[in-house]
Design a protein around this motif. Structure first.
Motif, PDB file in Angstrom:
ATOM      1  N   PRO A   2      -3.170  26.877 -99.180  1.00  0.00           N
ATOM      2  CA  PRO A   2      -2.051  26.675-100.120  1.00  0.00           C
ATOM      3  C   PRO A   2      -2.115  27.647-101.291  1.00  0.00           C
ATOM      4  O   PRO A   2      -3.157  28.189-101.611  1.00  0.00           O
ATOM      5  N   TYR A   4      -1.542  28.207-105.443  1.00  0.00           N
ATOM      6  CA  TYR A   4      -1.790  27.390-106.631  1.00  0.00           C
ATOM      7  C   TYR A   4      -1.028  27.980-107.816  1.00  0.00           C
ATOM      8  O   TYR A   4      -0.772  29.183-107.883  1.00  0.00           O
ATOM      9  N   TYR A   5      -0.707  27.080-108.770  1.00  0.00           N
ATOM     10  CA  TYR A   5      -0.021  27.477-109.996  1.00  0.00           C
ATOM     11  C   TYR A   5      -0.862  27.022-111.176  1.00  0.00           C
ATOM     12  O   TYR A   5      -1.483  25.965-111.152  1.00  0.00           O
ATOM     13  N   CYS A  37      -1.983  23.272-110.107  1.00  0.00           N
ATOM     14  CA  CYS A  37      -1.204  22.495-109.136  1.00  0.00           C
ATOM     15  C   CYS A  37      -1.182  23.251-107.824  1.00  0.00           C
ATOM     16  O   CYS A  37      -0.854  24.432-107.774  1.00  0.00           O
ATOM     17  N   GLU A  39       0.564  23.982-104.255  1.00  0.00           N
ATOM     18  CA  GLU A  39       1.965  23.987-103.861  1.00  0.00           C
ATOM     19  C   GLU A  39       2.303  22.671-103.177  1.00  0.00           C
ATOM     20  O   GLU A  39       1.659  22.277-102.202  1.00  0.00           O
ATOM     21  N   GLY A  40       3.274  21.966-103.728  1.00  0.00           N
ATOM     22  CA  GLY A  40       3.672  20.678-103.175  1.00  0.00           C
ATOM     23  C   GLY A  40       2.802  19.527-103.633  1.00  0.00           C
ATOM     24  O   GLY A  40       2.974  18.391-103.201  1.00  0.00           O
ATOM     25  N   GLY A  41       1.859  19.774-104.546  1.00  0.00           N
ATOM     26  CA  GLY A  41       0.956  18.727-105.014  1.00  0.00           C
ATOM     27  C   GLY A  41       1.242  18.368-106.455  1.00  0.00           C
ATOM     28  O   GLY A  41       2.258  18.743-107.033  1.00  0.00           O
ATOM     29  N   SER A  42       0.308  17.640-107.050  1.00  0.00           N
ATOM     30  CA  SER A  42       0.479  17.239-108.450  1.00  0.00           C
ATOM     31  C   SER A  42      -0.491  18.028-109.317  1.00  0.00           C
ATOM     32  O   SER A  42      -1.468  18.585-108.840  1.00  0.00           O
TER      33      SER A  42
END
Length: 198
Positions: A2, A4-5, A37, A39-42
Motif C-alpha cells: 500500500p 502511505y500519506y 495513513c 491508502e484506504g485506512g485510518s
C-alpha cells in the motif's frame, strides 16, 4: 504494497511507499507521533504502524564506534580448581595397547595364511581405535583414513600416541607426551643415522 500519506504541518503529503516513508522518517527525524495513513485506512501514529523503526528501537552507535575494528573476543579463563573435562574416545595407553594387539594379530595371520591380503584386512581394524583416539584428542575421526597410506599414516598415528586428551582445546603437552615426543625424536635420529652409516 500500500501507499502511505503523512500529515505534517496541517497538510497531507504523499503518497509514499513504505521504504520512502521510513527514509523520510530517518532523514527528517520526524516525531514518533506523526500521523500516517495507509491508502484506504485510518490515521495512526507512525510508531504504531512501524514499531521496528521507531526511535526507541533504533540504536545509534557510539561516537567512537569503528566498523572496521576486529570484534572483541569473550575470553573465559578456567579456574584451577575446576573439575577436569572428560573427552570422548579412548586414552593413550588403551590406544597403544589395542594398536599393538591388532598389529601383532595381523602379522600372525599374515604369516599363517602366507597371504598379504589377510594381514592388510586385519590391519584395517587398527583404524577403529585410531578414530576413537583422534576423537579423544579433539580431531575429526575421519583423519583415521590417513592411517591407510604408508608414511603419511605417521602424521596421524604419532599424534594419537603423543597428544593428551582434549589437546585441540588446550594445546598443552603433559609430561608423558613430552617423554613420548623425546623417544620419537630419538628413534627418528637413529633411523636417519642408520640410513647413512651403511
Amino acid at each position: 504494497m500500500p501507499n502511505y500519506y503523512l500529515h505534517l504541518n496541517g497538510q497531507v503529503q504523499g503518497p509514499y511507499t513504505e521504504l520512502e516513508l521510513q527514509n523520510i522518517h530517518a532523514d527528517q527525524s520526524l516525531a514518533p507521533d506523526v500521523q500516517v495513513c495507509a491508502e484506504g485506512g485510518s490515521w495512526a501514529a507512525y510508531t504504531s504502524l512501524f514499531p521496528a523503526t521507531s526511535p526507541a528501537l533504533v540504536q545509534t552507535p557510539p561516537a567512537d564506534f569503528n566498523p572496521y575494528q576486529a570484534p572483541q573476543a569473550n575470553i573465559v579463563v578456567e579456574r584451577a580448581d575446576a573439575a577436569p573435562q572428560s573427552y570422548p574416545g579412548i586414552g593413550r595407553a588403551m590406544y597403544f595397547l589395542l594398536a599393538i594387539l591388532i598389529n601383532v594379530a595381523a602379522a600372525v595371520m599374515q604369516a599363517a595364511s602366507k597371504s598379504i591380503g589377510v594381514g592388510i584386512f586385519v590391519g584395517l581394524f587398527a583404524l577403529v581405535p585410531l578414530q576413537s583416539r583422534l576423537k579423544n584428542i579433539g580431531r575429526h575421526p575421519a583423519w583415521c583414513l590417513l592411517g591407510i597410506v604408508p608414511l603419511v599414516s605417521l602424521f596421524v598415528t604419532i599424534p594419537a600416541l603423543l597428544l593428551p586428551a582434549g589437546y585441540q582445546q588446550h594445546r598443552t603437552l603433559d609430561i608423558p607426551a613430552k617423554i613420548i615426543a623425546s623417544l620419537c625424536m630419538l628413534v627418528l635420529v637413529l633411523v636417519v643415522i642408520g640410513l647413512f652409516v651403511r
